[in-house]
Design an enzyme around this catalytic site. Structure first.
Site, PDB file in Angstrom:
ATOM      1  N   GLY A 250      -1.787  -6.225  12.924  1.00  7.73           N
ATOM      2  CA  GLY A 250      -0.690  -5.970  12.001  1.00  7.73           C
ATOM      3  C   GLY A 250      -1.015  -4.871  11.009  1.00  7.73           C
ATOM      4  N   CYS A 251      -0.316  -4.902   9.883  1.00 12.39           N
ATOM      5  CA  CYS A 251      -0.277  -3.750   8.978  1.00 12.39           C
ATOM      6  C   CYS A 251      -1.561  -3.485   8.194  1.00 12.39           C
ATOM      7  CB  CYS A 251       0.892  -3.909   8.004  1.00 12.39           C
ATOM      8  SG  CYS A 251       2.505  -3.756   8.810  1.00 12.39           S
ATOM      9  N   PHE A 252      -2.474  -4.451   8.120  1.00 14.76           N
ATOM     10  CA  PHE A 252      -3.714  -4.180   7.364  1.00 14.76           C
ATOM     11  C   PHE A 252      -4.749  -3.426   8.193  1.00 14.76           C
ATOM     12  CE2 PHE A 252      -4.418  -8.505   9.126  1.00 14.76           C
ATOM     13  CZ  PHE A 252      -5.612  -8.308   9.809  1.00 14.76           C
TER      14      PHE A 252
ATOM     15  N   PHE B 124      -2.499  -3.870   3.833  1.00 19.44           N
ATOM     16  CA  PHE B 124      -1.938  -5.205   3.572  1.00 19.44           C
ATOM     17  C   PHE B 124      -1.269  -5.703   4.847  1.00 19.44           C
ATOM     18  CE2 PHE B 124      -0.832  -2.461  -0.192  1.00 19.44           C
ATOM     19  CZ  PHE B 124      -1.869  -2.866  -1.011  1.00 19.44           C
TER      20      PHE B 124
END
Length: 389
Positions: free
Chosen positions: A163-165, A373
């Site tokens: 994901g985004c992290f 994050f």
């Protein structure tokens, strides 16, 4: 006979891991945010949902995004109507698409990074590939190795479903690989395609609608290594330290589930609050050893999860508006490209510094921070040191 300690010492690099090249790529299909609500509701046969469309328009208006790039064209969606439904069985169609396109888009970015680096690709010793789009065995790392013609002995690491992290995670891993393997040259690639998450709107799942308003496709690649060869390899940023933490009381704040209907996301409203409330603790832990406590003295590269996160972080830390300029620029021009975003921001920052005649790659400053994050709620914190231009 050599001792283990002597052998280990000889394995280690002398200097810090350094980013030596950056390349980025997007699909050709560009989508203007101002036109997207009409297109999205038309292509998903949802124009009768007028109230929901108005909500979506407001989301797009507030997103601070001007345009995005997407592999999914109108033609592809018409050929795959199950992708346009809210929750129709569609995993096969999505997977078949992305397991091919993710490595291809990664190759575009990697080719640019290798060209800037200026060294033969035979000198690449490690490959770290990251995607939240599509899973196969052998994976996208293997496919990219073949597409680029890398040596079969390249040491590969494949990261799925972070994901985004994960833009921060790949830097942390590349740093450890470069510093603990003398002469290592690590090719890092993040490649993200939203074909796994695209779906029609539904009144009961507004957090899915938020994703449809924010996410875009893109890939970014870096060459990372320690002890750059003078006059041959040109350092851009040094990776000084890297940390990861799970925020307290954040269970379920960001969840993703890969199922028969594709990848669905669930976001709690308090994500910006959770991040802004805890971010100073991460900053203190990272910068106290360096004697730094003025967050405006740093250059900033933050994953642009959305404008609300950036606004609350800016407010909580009393950051000057220009601190998140590069971050907001990438959000505006590309949307949220998950793991690839922070690497795009690194590229934007060094490009603008040269253009503006500044004396370092970090907006004229010495020290900087990179934040990722994402699901967990997980935060990656990377301390960067700029390089004189």
């Amino acid at each position: 006979m050599v001792t283990v300690e002597e052998f280990r010492k000889a394995q280690r690099a002398e200097g810090p891991a350094t980013i030596m090249a950056i390349g980025t790529a997007t699909p050709a299909n560009c989508v203007l945010q101002s036109e997207y609500p009409d297109y999205y509701f038309r292509i998903t046969n949802s124009e009768h949902k007028t109230e929901l469309k108005e909500k979506f328009k407001r989301m797009c208006d507030k997103s601070m995004i001007r345009k995005r790039y997407m592999h999914l064209t109108e033609e592809i969606l018409k050929e795959n109507p199950n992708l346009c439904a809210y929750e129709a069985p569609s995993l096969d169609a999505r997977q078949d698409m992305v397991v091919v396109e993710v490595p291809k888009l990664g190759k575009e970015a990697a080719t640019k990074a290798i060209k800037e680096w200026g060294q033969p690709k035979s000198k690449i010793t490690h490959l770290v590939f990251c995607t939240t789009s599509g899973v196969d065995m052998p994976g996208a790392d293997y496919q990219l190795t073949k597409l680029l013609g890398l040596r079969p002995s390249v040491k590969r690491l494949m990261m799925y479903q972070q994901g985004c992290f994960a833009g921060g995670t790949v830097l942390r891993l590349a740093k450890d690989l470069a510093e603990n393997n003398k002469g290592a040259r690590v090719l890092v690639v993040c490649s993200e395609i939203t074909a796994v998450t695209f779906r029609g709107p539904n009144d009961t799942h507004l957090d899915s609608l938020v994703g449809q308003a924010l996410f875009g496709d893109g890939s970014a690649a870096l060459i990372v290594g320690s002890d750059p060869i003078p006059e041959v390899e040109k350092p851009i940023f040094e990776l000084v330290s890297a940390a990861q933490t799970i925020l307290p009381d954040s269970d379920g704040a960001i969840d993703g589930h890969l199922r028969e209907v594709g990848l669905t996301f669930h976001l709690l409203k308090d994500v910006p609050g959770l991040i802004s409330k805890n971010i100073e603790k991460s900053l203190n832990e990272a910068f106290k050893p360096l004697g730094i406590s003025d967050w405006n003295s740093l250059f900033w590269i933050a994953h642009p999860g959305g404008p609300a996160i950036l606004d609350q972080v800016e407010s909580k830390l009393a950051l000057k508006t220009e601190k998140l300029r590069a971050t907001r620029h990438v959000l505006s021009e590309y949307g949220n490209m998950s793991s690839a975003c922070v690497l795009f921001i690194l590229d934007e920052m060094r490009r603008k510094c040269v253009e503006d005649g500044l004396n370092t790659t970090g907006e004229g400053l010495e020290w900087g921070v990179l934040f990722g994050f994402g699901p967990g709620l997980t935060v990656e914190t990377v301390v960067l040191h700029s390089v004189a231009i």
